[in-house]
Every structure is written in C-alpha cells, then in structure tokens.
Design a protein around this motif. Structure first.
Motif, PDB file in Angstrom:
ATOM      1  N   THR A 130       0.819  -1.220   0.000  1.00 28.69           N
ATOM      2  CA  THR A 130       0.000   0.000   0.000  1.00 28.69           C
ATOM      3  C   THR A 130       0.851   1.267   0.000  1.00 28.69           C
ATOM      4  O   THR A 130       0.313   2.359  -0.090  1.00 28.69           O
ATOM      5  CB  THR A 130      -0.958   0.046   1.211  1.00 28.69           C
ATOM      6  N   PHE A 184     -13.635   0.456   2.277  1.00 33.37           N
ATOM      7  CA  PHE A 184     -13.626   0.161   0.848  1.00 33.37           C
ATOM      8  C   PHE A 184     -12.346   0.684   0.202  1.00 33.37           C
ATOM      9  O   PHE A 184     -11.684  -0.020  -0.567  1.00 33.37           O
ATOM     10  CB  PHE A 184     -14.869   0.778   0.192  1.00 33.37           C
ATOM     11  N   HIS A 185     -11.944   1.901   0.537  1.00 36.81           N
ATOM     12  CA  HIS A 185     -10.728   2.500   0.001  1.00 36.81           C
ATOM     13  C   HIS A 185      -9.498   1.684   0.386  1.00 36.81           C
ATOM     14  O   HIS A 185      -8.643   1.385  -0.453  1.00 36.81           O
ATOM     15  CB  HIS A 185     -10.590   3.946   0.482  1.00 36.81           C
ATOM     16  N   THR A 207      -9.352  -1.432   1.257  1.00 34.30           N
ATOM     17  CA  THR A 207      -9.404  -2.733   0.594  1.00 34.30           C
ATOM     18  C   THR A 207      -8.933  -2.611  -0.853  1.00 34.30           C
ATOM     19  O   THR A 207      -8.127  -3.424  -1.324  1.00 34.30           O
ATOM     20  CB  THR A 207     -10.830  -3.311   0.661  1.00 34.30           C
ATOM     21  N   LEU A 208      -9.439  -1.612  -1.569  1.00 30.67           N
ATOM     22  CA  LEU A 208      -9.011  -1.419  -2.962  1.00 30.67           C
ATOM     23  C   LEU A 208      -7.523  -1.091  -3.052  1.00 30.67           C
ATOM     24  O   LEU A 208      -6.826  -1.581  -3.945  1.00 30.67           O
ATOM     25  CB  LEU A 208      -9.826  -0.308  -3.622  1.00 30.67           C
ATOM     26  N   THR A 209      -7.032  -0.266  -2.132  1.00 28.94           N
ATOM     27  CA  THR A 209      -5.611   0.096  -2.140  1.00 28.94           C
ATOM     28  C   THR A 209      -4.742  -1.148  -1.995  1.00 28.94           C
ATOM     29  O   THR A 209      -3.764  -1.319  -2.722  1.00 28.94           O
ATOM     30  CB  THR A 209      -5.301   1.101  -1.018  1.00 28.94           C
ATOM     31  N   ASN A 219      -5.753  -4.527  -2.296  1.00 26.47           N
ATOM     32  CA  ASN A 219      -6.062  -5.668  -3.162  1.00 26.47           C
ATOM     33  C   ASN A 219      -6.004  -5.361  -4.650  1.00 26.47           C
ATOM     34  O   ASN A 219      -5.921  -6.289  -5.453  1.00 26.47           O
ATOM     35  CB  ASN A 219      -7.438  -6.218  -2.821  1.00 26.47           C
ATOM     36  N   VAL A 220      -6.092  -4.089  -5.029  1.00 24.68           N
ATOM     37  CA  VAL A 220      -6.103  -3.737  -6.453  1.00 24.68           C
ATOM     38  C   VAL A 220      -4.893  -2.882  -6.818  1.00 24.68           C
ATOM     39  O   VAL A 220      -4.091  -3.260  -7.666  1.00 24.68           O
ATOM     40  CB  VAL A 220      -7.414  -3.014  -6.846  1.00 24.68           C
ATOM     41  N   GLY A 249     -13.356 -11.815  -3.183  1.00 20.75           N
ATOM     42  CA  GLY A 249     -12.842 -10.607  -3.811  1.00 20.75           C
ATOM     43  C   GLY A 249     -13.416 -10.396  -5.203  1.00 20.75           C
ATOM     44  O   GLY A 249     -13.758  -9.285  -5.592  1.00 20.75           O
ATOM     45  N   LEU A 296     -15.843  -7.385  -6.429  1.00 19.31           N
ATOM     46  CA  LEU A 296     -15.589  -6.608  -7.631  1.00 19.31           C
ATOM     47  C   LEU A 296     -16.827  -6.579  -8.529  1.00 19.31           C
ATOM     48  O   LEU A 296     -17.211  -5.529  -9.037  1.00 19.31           O
ATOM     49  CB  LEU A 296     -14.387  -7.191  -8.386  1.00 19.31           C
ATOM     50  N   THR A 329     -19.530  -4.455  -6.918  1.00 22.98           N
ATOM     51  CA  THR A 329     -19.186  -3.046  -7.051  1.00 22.98           C
ATOM     52  C   THR A 329     -19.531  -2.558  -8.452  1.00 22.98           C
ATOM     53  O   THR A 329     -20.130  -1.496  -8.623  1.00 22.98           O
ATOM     54  CB  THR A 329     -17.674  -2.835  -6.778  1.00 22.98           C
ATOM     55  N   TRP A 330     -19.171  -3.341  -9.426  1.00 24.56           N
ATOM     56  CA  TRP A 330     -19.481  -2.976 -10.807  1.00 24.56           C
ATOM     57  C   TRP A 330     -20.987  -2.825 -10.991  1.00 24.56           C
ATOM     58  O   TRP A 330     -21.458  -1.858 -11.573  1.00 24.56           O
ATOM     59  CB  TRP A 330     -18.910  -4.026 -11.757  1.00 24.56           C
TER      60      TRP A 330
END
Length: 184
Positions: free
Chosen positions: A65, A109-110, A112-114, A116-117, A147, A151, A154-155
C-alpha cells in the motif's frame, strides 16, 4: 541448476496462509524465494521456518500500500539478488465481512481497494523492469472468490442495476429542474 542460475520469486503476504504455502512449494522446486511481508517479525519467522526445512528463503520487508516501501523492496532485491523472475501478488485484506456493498464504509472500501487492487498493480509495474533485464518474468495475481464477487457487486452497484433490472449503458440523466418534480 546452480545457485547462480536459480530463479528468484517474490511472494507477497508470504508470512502465513496461502502465501507461505506458495513460497514453500516454489522453494521445494529449487526456486529462491523472497518472503514478502509488511510485518517484519512475522516475515522473518516465516523465512526461518522455511530455512529450517532446508529451503532457500529470504525476507523482504514490503507494504504494497506504500509506494516508498515497494521502491525500497525492489532496490533491496536489485542489490542483494540482482534479478527477479517471478512475482506472486498474494497480499490482500478483507476487513468487513458483515456489510453489504452499498452499506460498506468508504474508508474500509478504500483501504481494501488500495491493498487488493492498486498495490498489486504498482508492485507489478515496479517488478517488470527488473524482470526485463533478466529476459524472463512471470506474474501471478491471487484473488479470492469473495474478492471477485466484491468486484462484480461493485461494478453492478456503480452501473445502477437492481436485482430485476436489465443492464443499462448509462444512468438516466436529470435536468436541474427534475429534483423538484420527483423529490430529492
């Protein structure tokens, strides 16, 4: 294969669980394994565990991260190992298992995205030049079913779909006066 010819693999999140199992299996296949972890004590313990099994393992401090942590880890790999052949992006988090996607806290959410993505993407971008210098590279991105479901949900949420709706290309647009006629 001689030690100089051994492939080198970085496995993130390798201090426990699936990451540690992946690191062990790679090392058992005569690959030099770099145990990537953000917790130094846990990473060193995992590394020592593999070394006690006679496996070729080394610890790399990395927090996917943080760009500065990624840069430092890649610098250490360049300096100490001179190459990187395999990256296994395994580091990941699952903070909130109770909330639905529409109720999920933005900070959770932020984060997690930071992790995992964006983390795996930034790390891959940092590793590819090192792989190119060696003329070889493989990147494996691990993902959980949960995960992937997150995704997809979320989409769907971002696309404005309900359970009985058909997919829409665009959300309906309202004119500035529509909010008076239809409520807030």
């Amino acid at each position: 294969m001689t030690t100089a010819e051994k492939r080198t693999a970085l496995v993130t999140g390798a201090n426990r669980g699936i990451g540690l199992a992946i690191a062990r299996q790679l090392a058992q296949r005569d690959i030099k394994v770099l145990i990537g972890a953000r917790d130094q004590d846990k990473g060193i313990a995992a590394c020592k565990q593999l070394q006690s099994e006679g496996l070729d393992a080394y610890f790399i401090l990395i927090d996917v991260t943080r760009a500065i942590s990624i840069e430092a880890a890649i610098g250490k790999i360049k300096d100490d190992f001179r190459c990187l052949d395999i990256l296994v992006n395994n580091a990941g988090i699952m903070i909130d298992t109770q909330s639905g996607i529409l109720e999920l806290d933005r900070t959770v959410f932020h984060n997690t995205l930071t992790t995992n993505v964006f983390g795996p993407l930034l790390l891959a971008q940092a590793c590819i030049p090192l792989m190119k210098t060696n003329g070889y590279g493989r990147i494996v991105n691990m993902a959980s079913i949960l995960g992937l479901i997150l995704l997809a949900l979320t989409w769907l949420a971002l696309r404005g779909m309900g359970s009985n709706d058909k997919p829409r290309r665009h959300l309906p647009r309202r004119s500035p006066d529509d909010h008076h006629a239809h409520g807030p």
